[in-house]
Scaffold this active site. Structure first.
Site, PDB file in Angstrom:
ATOM      1  N   ARG A 210      24.422   5.001  18.436  1.00 12.35           N
ATOM      2  CA  ARG A 210      24.290   4.551  17.042  1.00 12.35           C
ATOM      3  C   ARG A 210      23.767   5.658  16.136  1.00 12.35           C
ATOM      4  NH1 ARG A 210      22.245  -1.487  18.407  1.00 12.35           N
ATOM      5  NH2 ARG A 210      24.296  -2.454  18.265  1.00 12.35           N
TER       6      ARG A 210
ATOM      7  N   LYS B 144      32.343 -17.779  26.473  1.00 11.37           N
ATOM      8  CA  LYS B 144      32.544 -19.108  25.879  1.00 11.37           C
ATOM      9  C   LYS B 144      33.503 -19.096  24.697  1.00 11.37           C
ATOM     10  CE  LYS B 144      27.846 -20.585  26.859  1.00 11.37           C
ATOM     11  NZ  LYS B 144      26.561 -20.862  26.249  1.00 11.37           N
TER      12      LYS B 144
ATOM     13  N   GLY C 242      30.833  -5.776  20.997  1.00 11.64           N
ATOM     14  CA  GLY C 242      30.282  -6.549  22.117  1.00 11.64           C
ATOM     15  C   GLY C 242      30.562  -5.931  23.471  1.00 11.64           C
TER      16      GLY C 242
ATOM     17  N   GLY D 287      28.307  -8.697  16.178  1.00 10.27           N
ATOM     18  CA  GLY D 287      28.341  -9.865  15.292  1.00 10.27           C
ATOM     19  C   GLY D 287      29.135  -9.589  14.031  1.00 10.27           C
TER      20      GLY D 287
HETATM   21  P1  AMP Z   1      30.761 -12.748  25.159  1.00  2.00           P
HETATM   22  O1  AMP Z   1      29.417 -12.231  24.750  1.00  2.00           O
HETATM   23  O2  AMP Z   1      31.062 -14.122  24.703  1.00  2.00           O
HETATM   24  O3  AMP Z   1      31.867 -11.755  24.824  1.00  2.00           O
HETATM   25  O4  AMP Z   1      30.728 -12.880  26.724  1.00  2.00           O
HETATM   26  C1  AMP Z   1      30.509 -11.815  27.586  1.00  2.00           C
HETATM   27  C2  AMP Z   1      30.083 -12.358  28.899  1.00  2.00           C
HETATM   28  O5  AMP Z   1      31.089 -13.190  29.405  1.00  2.00           O
HETATM   29  C3  AMP Z   1      29.844 -11.311  29.957  1.00  2.00           C
HETATM   30  O6  AMP Z   1      28.481 -11.290  30.276  1.00  2.00           O
HETATM   31  C4  AMP Z   1      30.652 -11.810  31.139  1.00  2.00           C
HETATM   32  O7  AMP Z   1      29.977 -11.751  32.374  1.00  2.00           O
HETATM   33  C5  AMP Z   1      30.911 -13.255  30.781  1.00  2.00           C
HETATM   34  N1  AMP Z   1      32.090 -13.785  31.479  1.00  2.00           N
HETATM   35  C6  AMP Z   1      33.339 -13.311  31.479  1.00  2.00           C
HETATM   36  N2  AMP Z   1      34.117 -14.019  32.307  1.00  2.00           N
HETATM   37  C7  AMP Z   1      33.347 -14.967  32.866  1.00  2.00           C
HETATM   38  C8  AMP Z   1      33.577 -15.994  33.828  1.00  2.00           C
HETATM   39  N3  AMP Z   1      34.780 -16.164  34.372  1.00  2.00           N
HETATM   40  N4  AMP Z   1      32.541 -16.795  34.172  1.00  2.00           N
HETATM   41  C9  AMP Z   1      31.327 -16.601  33.612  1.00  2.00           C
HETATM   42  N5  AMP Z   1      31.035 -15.655  32.716  1.00  2.00           N
HETATM   43  C10 AMP Z   1      32.040 -14.836  32.335  1.00  2.00           C
END
Ligand code: AMP
Length: 396
Positions: free
Chosen positions: A36, A198, A354, A377
């Protein structure tokens, strides 16, 4: 209209610059990752080269509106001096006498770094009086902190009203250029790849991208809520029960407007949620009650790779699996490598913040992607189609 720093000259100006120096520090207070800091150097250098004095302000971490040595920017000042060779004057407060004294003593060639703006609770309250105190320190204002642009805080929003001369820094301009180009003027086919844990948090991104792109590829944990919505068993895979209906609606909407949403046709499943788990590749129809879905399967990887290589614009946000576990990081790797290949073939590829950024960095592929966004974000909100307060405040 937003004006770039390259459209002006800062000779003999004191330039108040909002940067994002929210860097990870080790327990003994050393900068652990300077990305950064390095990313804001072109903006800082332009001001110095013009004969101006950059007065840098930033937040670091989440202090509760009081001084807390753990969140001091002093280590960043030392880093700028010791590792990057700048002549740095550190102000132990971002407003008041200490700040004024530091600014007064600065000569052309120096950089002033103000202490963490979040040591005052007025920063996150977007307080006008506090913003005016900050504004008093400079002749003009630059915002280069794209990663903080989705927050209306005193140093990113309220402050801008005190300046006629206000500009977007190089990093900010790059972010707006590439994210804006992808959303508003993509070369087609335009493909979006969305993963991560999610659906919630990315609902508005999916909705907005459905209106803009030609295909959406789903991966990561969110795929299982879509699978459930299609009536399939997902075993012990991550599920958002309360988003099943929404997943159905998104699939219906996609069908109606003829923008395919791809849900992985096969998965790497494991007998426990760990890197040491036993795993196998199964089709979407064959997930057992005790399986944890951990990554996209081999067929899906191949299909996604082909679709990426056929696209002219690609945006990617969110890993395809639990990529923190080496064993389940292959799907994410294939996507990152395919983006690099597509870039080489002439596609515009953007990684939207992210965890996908960590994946790209881990594979050393940053230079082979058209643009890797710095703002988690902020880039998500941009992709939702929202106006970012920190960007709106720069409009003249
Ligand atoms: P996000 O911050 O929503 O982009 O999510 C990132 C996180 O999603 C990472 O820590 C991954 O480990 C998790 N992730 C990706 N695929 C899976 C999965 N199949 N089951 C559980 N967590 C997951």
């Amino acid at each position: 209209m937003i004006v770039s720093i390259f459209e002006t000259n800062f000779n003999s100006k004191k330039v108040l610059v909002r940067v994002d120096f929210n860097v990870p520090l080790s327990s003994d207070g050393k900068v652990e990752d300077d990305t950064r800091i390095v990313e804001s150097l072109p903006t800082i250098d332009k001001i110095i080269d013009d004969g101006g004095i950059p007065i840098l302000m930033s937040h670091l971490g989440r202090p509760k509106g009081n001084f807390d040595p753990k969140y001091s920017l002093k280590p960043v000042a030392d880093y700028l001096h010791n590792h990057l060779g700048y002549s740095v004057i550190f102000a132990p407060d971002c407003i008041g006498e200490a700040a004024e004294k530091a600014v007064k003593s600065a000569k052309p060639g120096d950089v002033v770094l103000l202490e963490n703006v979040r040591f005052h609770k007025e920063e996150t309250e977007n307080d006008t009086i506090f913003a005016e105190k900050l504004a008093l320190l400079g002749d003009c204002y630059v915002n280069d902190a794209f990663g903080s642009a989705h927050r209306a805080h005193a140093s990113t929003y309220a402050i801008a009203q005190f300046f006629h001369d206000k500009y977007a820094g190089k990093l900010m301009m790059d972010e707006l250029h590439y994210l804006g180009k992808v959303l508003n003027n993509p070369r087609r086919p335009f493909l979006a790849i969305l993963g991560g844990a999610k659906i919630s948090g990315k609902i508005d991104v999916i909705k907005n991208l459905l209106q803009k792109c030609d295909q959406i590829l789903i991966g990561g944990g969110m795929a299982f809520t879509f699978l459930k919505a299609k009536g399939l068993d997902i075993g012990k895979s991550i599920l958002e029960e309360d988003k099943i209906e929404l997943a159905k609606e998104l699939l219906n909407e996609a069908e109606k407007i003829n923008v395919p949403i791809y849900i992985p046709e096969d998965y790497i499943v494991a007998d426990e949620f760990s890197n040491e788990a036993n795993s196998r590749c199964v089709s979407a129809n064959d997930i057992n009650a005790n399986d944890y879905g951990m990554d996209i399967g081999y067929k899906t990887r191949e299909l996604y790779k082909q679709l990426i290589l056929q696209a002219n614009t690609v945006i990617w946000n969110g890993p395809m699996g639990v990529f923190e576990f080496e064993k389940f990081s292959e799907g994410t790797k294939v996507i990152a490598l395919s983006l690099a290949d597509a870039t080489q073939k002439g596609a515009i590829t953007v990684v939207g913040g992210g965890d996908s950024v960590s994946a790209v960095n881990k594979l050393n592929l940053k230079r082979q992607i058209t643009h890797v966004s710095t703002g988690g974000g902020a880039s998500l909100e941009f992709l939702e189609g929202k106006t970012l307060p920190g960007v709106a405040a720069l409009e003249i």
